[in-house]
Design an enzyme around this catalytic site. Structure first.
Site, PDB file in Angstrom:
ATOM      1  N   HIS A 186     -20.964  54.060  -6.595  1.00 26.82           N
ATOM      2  CA  HIS A 186     -21.060  54.768  -5.320  1.00 26.82           C
ATOM      3  C   HIS A 186     -22.520  54.925  -4.884  1.00 26.82           C
ATOM      4  O   HIS A 186     -22.834  54.869  -3.702  1.00 26.82           O
ATOM      5  CB  HIS A 186     -20.374  56.128  -5.412  1.00 26.82           C
ATOM      6  CG  HIS A 186     -18.882  56.019  -5.320  1.00 26.82           C
ATOM      7  ND1 HIS A 186     -18.036  57.010  -5.693  1.00 26.82           N
ATOM      8  CD2 HIS A 186     -18.116  55.003  -4.891  1.00 26.82           C
ATOM      9  CE1 HIS A 186     -16.781  56.622  -5.498  1.00 26.82           C
ATOM     10  NE2 HIS A 186     -16.813  55.394  -5.019  1.00 26.82           N
ATOM     11  N   GLU A 428     -15.472  16.903  -3.353  1.00 22.59           N
ATOM     12  CA  GLU A 428     -16.507  17.350  -4.296  1.00 22.59           C
ATOM     13  C   GLU A 428     -16.670  16.386  -5.458  1.00 22.59           C
ATOM     14  O   GLU A 428     -17.374  16.670  -6.416  1.00 22.59           O
ATOM     15  CB  GLU A 428     -16.207  18.769  -4.793  1.00 22.59           C
ATOM     16  CG  GLU A 428     -14.835  18.943  -5.417  1.00 22.59           C
ATOM     17  CD  GLU A 428     -14.585  20.372  -5.908  1.00 22.59           C
ATOM     18  OE1 GLU A 428     -15.537  21.135  -6.099  1.00 22.59           O
ATOM     19  OE2 GLU A 428     -13.406  20.709  -6.109  1.00 22.59           O
ATOM     20  N   ASP A 452     -20.326  20.754  -6.880  1.00 23.58           N
ATOM     21  CA  ASP A 452     -19.825  19.726  -7.787  1.00 23.58           C
ATOM     22  C   ASP A 452     -20.239  18.329  -7.338  1.00 23.58           C
ATOM     23  O   ASP A 452     -20.586  17.491  -8.158  1.00 23.58           O
ATOM     24  CB  ASP A 452     -18.292  19.802  -7.890  1.00 23.58           C
ATOM     25  CG  ASP A 452     -17.860  20.843  -8.908  1.00 23.58           C
ATOM     26  OD1 ASP A 452     -18.485  20.917  -9.980  1.00 23.58           O
ATOM     27  OD2 ASP A 452     -16.918  21.602  -8.618  1.00 23.58           O
ATOM     28  N   CYS A 499     -18.409  24.044   1.900  1.00 22.81           N
ATOM     29  CA  CYS A 499     -18.359  25.357   1.270  1.00 22.81           C
ATOM     30  C   CYS A 499     -19.237  25.436   0.030  1.00 22.81           C
ATOM     31  O   CYS A 499     -19.269  26.456  -0.648  1.00 22.81           O
ATOM     32  CB  CYS A 499     -16.928  25.765   0.948  1.00 22.81           C
ATOM     33  SG  CYS A 499     -16.082  24.600  -0.120  1.00 22.81           S
TER      34      CYS A 499
HETATM   35  C1  PEP Z   1     -18.321  23.282  -4.918  1.00 25.45           C
HETATM   36  O1  PEP Z   1     -18.091  22.592  -5.911  1.00 25.45           O
HETATM   37  O2  PEP Z   1     -19.233  23.042  -4.089  1.00 25.45           O
HETATM   38  C2  PEP Z   1     -17.499  24.468  -4.642  1.00 25.45           C
HETATM   39  C3  PEP Z   1     -17.617  25.145  -3.522  1.00 25.45           C
HETATM   40  O3  PEP Z   1     -16.631  24.876  -5.601  1.00 25.45           O
HETATM   41  P1  PEP Z   1     -17.043  25.705  -6.887  1.00 25.45           P
HETATM   42  O4  PEP Z   1     -18.479  26.131  -6.726  1.00 25.45           O
HETATM   43  O5  PEP Z   1     -16.075  26.824  -6.952  1.00 25.45           O
HETATM   44  O6  PEP Z   1     -16.848  24.686  -7.973  1.00 25.45           O
HETATM   45 MG    MG Z   2     -16.263  22.809  -7.068  1.00 18.63          MG
END
Ligand code: PEP
Ligand code: MG
Length: 566
Positions: A186, A428, A452, A499
């Site tokens: 908190h 990936e 990855d 991502c």
């Molecule tokens: C990635 O491989 O870029 C990804 C977003 O997945 P993670 O980092 O969960 O392997």
């Molecule tokens: Mg990954």
């Protein structure tokens, strides 16, 4: 120099105000009139409830509604029937109110402290806070108030309790140091809400530092510098000014759409690991979720979450997001993500082995439950399904076939779901990037996982420092994989996002815009920074920069060049 846990960003420069804990000493004794003692106890409970209500109102003004709710939680705890009732029983048995209440509270503190869940452990701190509050009232000890602290005060205390925080005047308190507490305590939540730089868990701080001592608190790195030198003061004064300027500038991007300098629109979404993180997406002005890493639902427990538990988690995130996109990735275990109870065999090459979609397609019942939970939750928001670690079309086809089977079954059962739920893949692996033209015909969307993809393309393990120099998304080989994936997706007319961490890399952003990336998925606190980066570039300018970067031979050249244009 001292180091603690940084929990609230910014630089505070000021003088220490040591908040010593009030001495709550008494001698436990037997009482002659238990009924009168019980009455004294009830009056103290009422007084503490009134005080806490006042604190909640004051916090509502200084910090906000959510923070005030922490104090409302205290009020429930103070009036908890079990805690109150059992204390009264002890008093009626002849104990004094102080001893009775303290022993009951200590029992609850012991129970909460031993729990694994961080939230439950936090309850222990809350009980300690109300115990001290009640003992203070019973013993007639004056409360330490910090509302009179002068401008430029850095508070130093063992633990920043909500009741202490309630007295903080934002303009006067410039930093917070504590001996205990972590990122989710908190103390941390309140410091962030008040936007006061804070470093928690600085060992022995209360005994090492002195009242009135000059100090610098760096809430971004966790560094605390007592008695700073002239040079240090100059350095941190500059850092503070830069931090404030950057914050003000970023603030201007709040509530805006994500557009390039030529008005082209992009989607700026977030990566999350738990349903509650969806609140952070809203808080930091993200436009949805580009990656929900579901493996976190499977961690820190001893068995696979049931379909119902998963459904509740996905539904919760969807409801928080209120119709904003929510891409949920199916279980991505193996490699560096271990889940002990799933009994994965030790492999020679875990990153090349039995993981992610490969594991799920061989463990159909587990996979089916997860997909079913996601599809059912799609009735409550814009949920999309994403498969990790795809390397060939068969994996995508098998996964899609299962989705179709579940949709048929739900239709027969009359269970609602989003009929046109989108099914996409993470690109990936080097295989998926090379096969992107083929996969784009069968996937509804791509999301590039550079974490990855960089490792697989460069054949290097990011955890191995001997080969770390190869692990960079700016390596020409990786850039070609990214460019190809985006081009193939565009040609097939499907959206392509990213991502992996590289989506928030300022150097890479113009290249991604030039290649035609439409969605950037980053950590929630990066949203405004990335929105600002994107706003600087027109497509034409990004194209020029990308053409030049793509003509270069080495990572060093690319990186050095991009550093000159951002
Ligand atoms: C990635 O491989 O870029 C990804 C977003 O997945 P993670 O980092 O969960 O392997
Ligand atoms: Mg990954």
């Amino acid at each position: 120099m001292f180091k603690g846990t940084p929990v609230s960003e910014g630089i505070g420069i000021g003088k220490i105000l040591l908040l010593e804990e009030a001495k709550l000493e008494y001698t436990p004794h037997a009482v002659a009139d238990p009924a009168a003692e019980a009455e004294r106890f009830r009056a103290a409970i009422e007084e503490l409830t009134r005080e806490t209500r006042r604190d909640a109102a004051s916090l509502r003004e200084t910090a906000g509604e959510k923070e005030a709710l922490i104090m409302e939680g205290h009020i429930s705890l103070i009036n908890d029937p079990a805690l109150k009732g059992e204390t009264e029983n002890l008093i009626m048995g002849g104990q004094c109110a102080e001893a009775a209440y303290e022993s009951m509270c200590d029992m609850f503190i012991g129970i909460f402290s031993s729990m694994e869940d961080e939230m439950m452990r936090q309850r222990a701190a809350d009980v300690r806070d109300i115990k001290d509050g009640l003992l203070r009232i019973l013993l007639g000890v004056k409360e330490v108030k910090i509302s009179d602290a002068p401008k430029g005060t850095v508070i130093l205390t063992r633990e920043l309790t909500p009741s202490v925080t309630a007295g903080i005047k934002k303009g006067n308190i410039v930093g917070i140091i504590t001996e205990t507490g972590g990122k989710t305590s908190h103390s941390a939540i309140l410091a962030r809400a008040l936007e006061i730089p804070a470093v928690l868990s600085v060992p022995n701080a209360a005994s090492v530092f002195k009242n009135g001592q000059p100090v610098i608190v760096d809430g971004t790195t966790g560094i605390v510098i007592p008695d700073p030198s002239f040079d240090e003061l100059n350095e941190y004064t500059e850092k503070r000014a830069a931090f404030i300027k950057e914050k003000e500038e970023l603030g201007r991007f709040r509530g805006l759409r994500t557009v390039g300098a030529d008005g082209r629109e992009y989607e700026l979404v977030c990566n999350i690991g738990k349903p509650d993180d969806a609140n952070k997406v809203i808080e930091f002005d993200g436009e949805g979720v580009g990656l929900f890493r579901t493996e976190f639902l499977f961690m820190d427990r001893s068995s696979v979450p049931t379909e119902e538990e998963q459904f509740a988690a996905y539904q919760k995130a969807a409801l928080i997001l209120k119709g904003k996109p929510l891409i949920i990735r199916t279980l991505d275990i193996g490699g560096d993500k271990e889940i002990p109870y799933m009994g994965l065999e030790k492999e020679e090459n875990p990153f090349m082995g039995f993981r992610a979609i490969r594991y799920c397609l061989k463990n159909r019942e587990l996979f089916r439950k997860q997909l079913r939970a996601m599809i059912r939750a799609s009735a409550f928001g814009d949920i999309r399904i994403m498969f990790p670690l795809i390397t060939c079309a068969e994996e995508l086809r098998e996964g899609r076939a299962m989705v179709e089977d579940i949709k048929k079954e739900l239709t027969i059962l009359g269970i609602p779901f989003k009929k046109d739920i989108k099914v996409g893949i993470m690109v990936e692996t080097a295989a998926a990037a090379m096969l992107a033209d083929v996969l784009a015909k069968e996937a509804d969307f791509f999301s590039i996982g550079t974490n990855d993809l960089t490792g697989y393309t460069m054949s290097c393990d990011r955890g191995n420092s001997n080969v770390a120099y190869l692990y960079s998304a700016l390596q020409p080989a990786v850039l070609r994989m990214i460019e190809r994936t985006i081009r193939c997706g565009r040609e097939a007319g499907i959206p392509v996002g990213m991502c992996g961490e590289a989506a928030g890399n300022e150097k890479l952003i113009p290249l991604l815009m030039s290649f035609g990336l439409t969605e950037f998925s980053v950590s929630a606190p990066s949203v405004l920074r990335v929105r600002k980066c994107i706003s600087k570039w027109t497509k034409a300018h990004a194209d020029e920069v990308a053409a030049k970067a793509m003509s270069m031979t080495t990572e060093q050249e690319v990186s050095a060049y991009l550093a000159t244009v951002i």
